[in-house]
Design a protein around this motif. Sequence first.
Motif, PDB file in Angstrom:
ATOM      1  N   UNK A  77      -9.200 -16.132  -6.663  1.00 23.22           N
ATOM      2  CA  UNK A  77      -8.985 -17.573  -6.561  1.00 23.22           C
ATOM      3  C   UNK A  77     -10.231 -18.345  -6.962  1.00 23.22           C
ATOM      4  N   UNK A  78     -10.048 -19.339  -7.829  1.00 22.33           N
ATOM      5  CA  UNK A  78     -11.141 -20.192  -8.272  1.00 22.33           C
ATOM      6  C   UNK A  78     -11.142 -21.535  -7.560  1.00 22.33           C
ATOM      7  N   UNK A  79      -9.956 -22.077  -7.307  1.00 21.83           N
ATOM      8  CA  UNK A  79      -9.888 -23.385  -6.652  1.00 21.83           C
ATOM      9  C   UNK A  79      -8.513 -23.567  -6.039  1.00 21.83           C
ATOM     10  N   UNK A  80      -8.462 -24.350  -4.958  1.00 22.95           N
ATOM     11  CA  UNK A  80      -7.191 -24.643  -4.290  1.00 22.95           C
ATOM     12  C   UNK A  80      -7.099 -26.134  -4.037  1.00 22.95           C
ATOM     13  N   UNK A  81      -5.909 -26.664  -4.245  1.00 20.65           N
ATOM     14  CA  UNK A  81      -5.626 -28.069  -3.925  1.00 20.65           C
ATOM     15  C   UNK A  81      -4.287 -28.090  -3.214  1.00 20.65           C
ATOM     16  N   UNK A  82      -4.293 -28.293  -1.901  1.00 27.65           N
ATOM     17  CA  UNK A  82      -3.061 -28.219  -1.128  1.00 27.65           C
ATOM     18  C   UNK A  82      -2.482 -26.825  -1.215  1.00 27.65           C
ATOM     19  N   UNK A  86      -1.757 -20.330 -12.367  1.00 20.54           N
ATOM     20  CA  UNK A  86      -1.522 -21.471 -11.484  1.00 20.54           C
ATOM     21  C   UNK A  86      -0.293 -21.147 -10.645  1.00 20.54           C
ATOM     22  N   UNK A  87      -0.437 -21.194  -9.328  1.00 22.06           N
ATOM     23  CA  UNK A  87       0.670 -20.862  -8.431  1.00 22.06           C
ATOM     24  C   UNK A  87       0.763 -21.901  -7.322  1.00 22.06           C
ATOM     25  N   UNK A  88       1.904 -21.892  -6.628  1.00 21.97           N
ATOM     26  CA  UNK A  88       2.080 -22.782  -5.497  1.00 21.97           C
ATOM     27  C   UNK A  88       2.537 -24.181  -5.856  1.00 21.97           C
TER      28      UNK A  88
END
Length: 446
Positions: free
Chosen positions: A369-374, A393-395
């Motif tokens: 994982x590189x970054x998460x937004x929500x 890109x997932x989620x």
Amino acid sequence: MRDAKQATHVWQHLYNPEERWDALVGVDIQALRAAAEQLGCPPQPPRQRQKSSRPLLPKVPKSCYELLKKHHDAHYGPAYLRELGDSGTEWGVQPRESKELLCCTPRGVLVAIDRKHPSSVLTAFRPELPFHSEGDADDAAYQQTAHERWVGATTMRERSPWTQSLIHELERVGHQPPQRTAEAWRLVRTLGHARALRTHEPELVPGLDAAEALWERHRQDISRLLTGKLRTEAIQAGLELAFDARDPHDLQDRLLALADLMVVFEVLSQPAEAERILDDTRRLFDSWSPELTGFGELARARIETSGSTVRRFWTVVLDAQTAPASKASPSEPLGDRVIRILEAISLTRIHPPGAYASSGIELGPEPVELHQRGEAHLSLTVGPDLRTPMLQVSGLTGNDVPLGTRNGDPLEFTQDEFDAWLTDALPGDYRIALQDEWVEFTVSST
């Protein structure tokens, strides 16, 4: 459990002989592990820290990856879901991560689940015992250890839940001298934690006095049961591996285990052993990863209920997470932060070797994982051929399709069977939309 996590958790936990899942799944774990190794699965993660070692599943052939997922669906998944459904399973919110619930089952399995989506299991494991057991450890030993860790992880800053758990333990251990290592551990650990609250919690005093009297009468015999049996080095090695892998669940479990070991060493009048744990932890946490969040809350909760020795341990954890160098500045551009992540990842290789800015994490079927937004995640992974580096890109929700550019040209994403979107991670300057944010970063050739 997310599909991408299943293979790693089977390798990490189901196959781990220290966790002894045989009785829980009703099959020979050694036979499952041997079948996977014939298809290219590596041996178990090292029990001691080694250069470049990670408790993450490295690159494996597709046939092996599929077998690991099959073992999840046939054995590991049904086992932890049965445990969750047991009427005796305890549930609690953690100070470290309020979005998760931590569950302790009657057979000693700790299961972390998403609080908003209770059917979403994040991890399931039996905690490593802090002592060498006599012969084969039974469910009771794992249940005792799991419950100790669960109480340590879920009791909040208020002393009452923690105090009540200690009162209950004092009633159970304070009357009969222990005959086995597990019983000696339970008495000494409870005694040490209860001493820290003696002046604050008068309800503890009667049970504590009884336990103190038992300890004084049988001090030598109890100490003998623990001599040479405490697994300090193994737990410390597990802490280092979990910290390197940025695994919050394993890291929390090892921190709680080491805090208990320090309490036991304090009661046994072995301050040098406690100091060694403190020094090793301080050196390890010299540079804290911003990905490991919430440990300051855990440390604050434990500081308020700990004695002086263990309070110093949790202060090391608190200072490490709250140190200015370990936190991204609120005014820092998002792109700079992601660029730094990629540079930090660039110390070993990704496949094919030498093609891109590479990584301290060996890329395998498990995304990095590189970054998460929500709920949306941007990750670096490998494609279905287990060789080609991809951005994932997932989620995303509904019919959302990710948007992005490489060197100003639009990216083309394809959707896989897990509803994740993939695009080749070719060298270039990237802008990718993650919900309402644009993530900017560079993948550079070497």
